[in-house]
Motif scaffolding. Structure first.
Motif, PDB file in Angstrom:
ATOM      1  N   ASP A   5       0.793  -1.231   0.000  1.00  0.00           N
ATOM      2  CA  ASP A   5       0.000   0.000   0.000  1.00  0.00           C
ATOM      3  C   ASP A   5       0.823   1.278   0.000  1.00  0.00           C
ATOM      4  N   MET A   6       2.054   1.192  -0.508  1.00  0.00           N
ATOM      5  CA  MET A   6       2.907   2.372  -0.636  1.00  0.00           C
ATOM      6  C   MET A   6       3.242   2.555  -2.112  1.00  0.00           C
ATOM      7  N   GLU A   7       3.243   3.784  -2.550  1.00  0.00           N
ATOM      8  CA  GLU A   7       3.625   4.118  -3.922  1.00  0.00           C
ATOM      9  C   GLU A   7       5.136   4.310  -3.962  1.00  0.00           C
ATOM     10  N   LEU A   8       5.818   3.521  -4.798  1.00  0.00           N
ATOM     11  CA  LEU A   8       7.268   3.593  -4.905  1.00  0.00           C
ATOM     12  C   LEU A   8       7.668   4.085  -6.288  1.00  0.00           C
ATOM     13  N   TYR A   9       8.718   4.841  -6.328  1.00  0.00           N
ATOM     14  CA  TYR A   9       9.261   5.304  -7.600  1.00  0.00           C
ATOM     15  C   TYR A   9      10.468   4.437  -7.931  1.00  0.00           C
ATOM     16  N   ILE A  10      10.457   3.863  -9.116  1.00  0.00           N
ATOM     17  CA  ILE A  10      11.568   3.036  -9.582  1.00  0.00           C
ATOM     18  C   ILE A  10      12.334   3.851 -10.622  1.00  0.00           C
ATOM     19  N   THR A  11      13.598   4.103 -10.356  1.00  0.00           N
ATOM     20  CA  THR A  11      14.409   4.904 -11.277  1.00  0.00           C
ATOM     21  C   THR A  11      14.638   4.137 -12.573  1.00  0.00           C
ATOM     22  N   PRO A  12      14.967   4.835 -13.642  1.00  0.00           N
ATOM     23  CA  PRO A  12      15.282   4.151 -14.900  1.00  0.00           C
ATOM     24  C   PRO A  12      16.429   3.146 -14.738  1.00  0.00           C
ATOM     25  N   GLU A  13      17.405   3.488 -13.930  1.00  0.00           N
ATOM     26  CA  GLU A  13      18.528   2.571 -13.690  1.00  0.00           C
ATOM     27  C   GLU A  13      18.054   1.293 -12.995  1.00  0.00           C
ATOM     28  N   ALA A  14      17.171   1.454 -12.021  1.00  0.00           N
ATOM     29  CA  ALA A  14      16.634   0.288 -11.315  1.00  0.00           C
ATOM     30  C   ALA A  14      15.787  -0.566 -12.253  1.00  0.00           C
ATOM     31  N   GLU A  16      16.194  -0.920 -15.381  1.00  0.00           N
ATOM     32  CA  GLU A  16      17.149  -1.629 -16.233  1.00  0.00           C
ATOM     33  C   GLU A  16      17.714  -2.858 -15.512  1.00  0.00           C
ATOM     34  N   GLU A  17      18.044  -2.703 -14.235  1.00  0.00           N
ATOM     35  CA  GLU A  17      18.563  -3.831 -13.447  1.00  0.00           C
ATOM     36  C   GLU A  17      17.501  -4.912 -13.274  1.00  0.00           C
ATOM     37  N   ILE A  18      16.275  -4.499 -13.032  1.00  0.00           N
ATOM     38  CA  ILE A  18      15.169  -5.454 -12.905  1.00  0.00           C
ATOM     39  C   ILE A  18      14.995  -6.225 -14.209  1.00  0.00           C
ATOM     40  N   GLN A  19      15.048  -5.508 -15.327  1.00  0.00           N
ATOM     41  CA  GLN A  19      14.892  -6.174 -16.625  1.00  0.00           C
ATOM     42  C   GLN A  19      16.011  -7.170 -16.878  1.00  0.00           C
ATOM     43  N   LYS A  20      17.236  -6.836 -16.475  1.00  0.00           N
ATOM     44  CA  LYS A  20      18.357  -7.773 -16.623  1.00  0.00           C
ATOM     45  C   LYS A  20      18.081  -9.059 -15.856  1.00  0.00           C
ATOM     46  N   LYS A  21      17.557  -8.903 -14.637  1.00  0.00           N
ATOM     47  CA  LYS A  21      17.252 -10.071 -13.804  1.00  0.00           C
ATOM     48  C   LYS A  21      16.155 -10.916 -14.443  1.00  0.00           C
TER      49      LYS A  21
END
Length: 131
Positions: A5-14, A16-21
């Protein structure tokens, strides 16, 4: 992105790292299927325990990240089991670890221990993400 229930901001760099995973996980169809087989096997236990113990459902993804739901996973820092709990943390929340049994490798006992640990921190921080 929303978590507990919290709104989080994911940076473009993050992102990219998530997509790599994600790409690395889906590269091998056999490995990917093994992960999903374990998710199908264990997730209903995790969801039930988290709900019963009053934790946000989003926490159910943590053991996938931590151990790929491999019961006897041991990290380089000696964290063990589904939730990758270290001996001190597990002991603090009453998880049994002796020469016969290590409940960090038991889906229900370890989920309850994790929940107890997180709830204790939530009482202090008043924030699920920090907990």
């Amino acid at each position: 992105m929303r978590f507990a229930d919290m709104e989080l901001y994911i940076t473009p760099e993050a992102k990219e790292e998530i997509q790599k995973k994600v790409t690395s996980l889906t590269r091998s169809p056999k490995h990917y299927k093994e992960i999903f087989d374990r998710i199908n096997l264990y997730m209903h236990f995790i969801e039930r325990e988290l709900k019963e113990l009053g934790l946000p459902e989003d926490f159910k993804y943590i053991p996938i990240q931590e151990s790929f739901l491999v019961a006897d996973e041991i990290s380089t820092s000696q964290a063990v089991g589904f939730w990758q709990l270290k001996k001190e943390c597990a002991s603090e929340v009453g998880i049994r670890m002796d020469e016969y049994i290590d409940e960090r490798m038991h889906i229900i006992a370890s989920t309850r221990g994790f929940a107890k640990y997180v709830k204790r921190h939530h009482a202090y921080f008043k924030n699920w993400l920090y907990s």
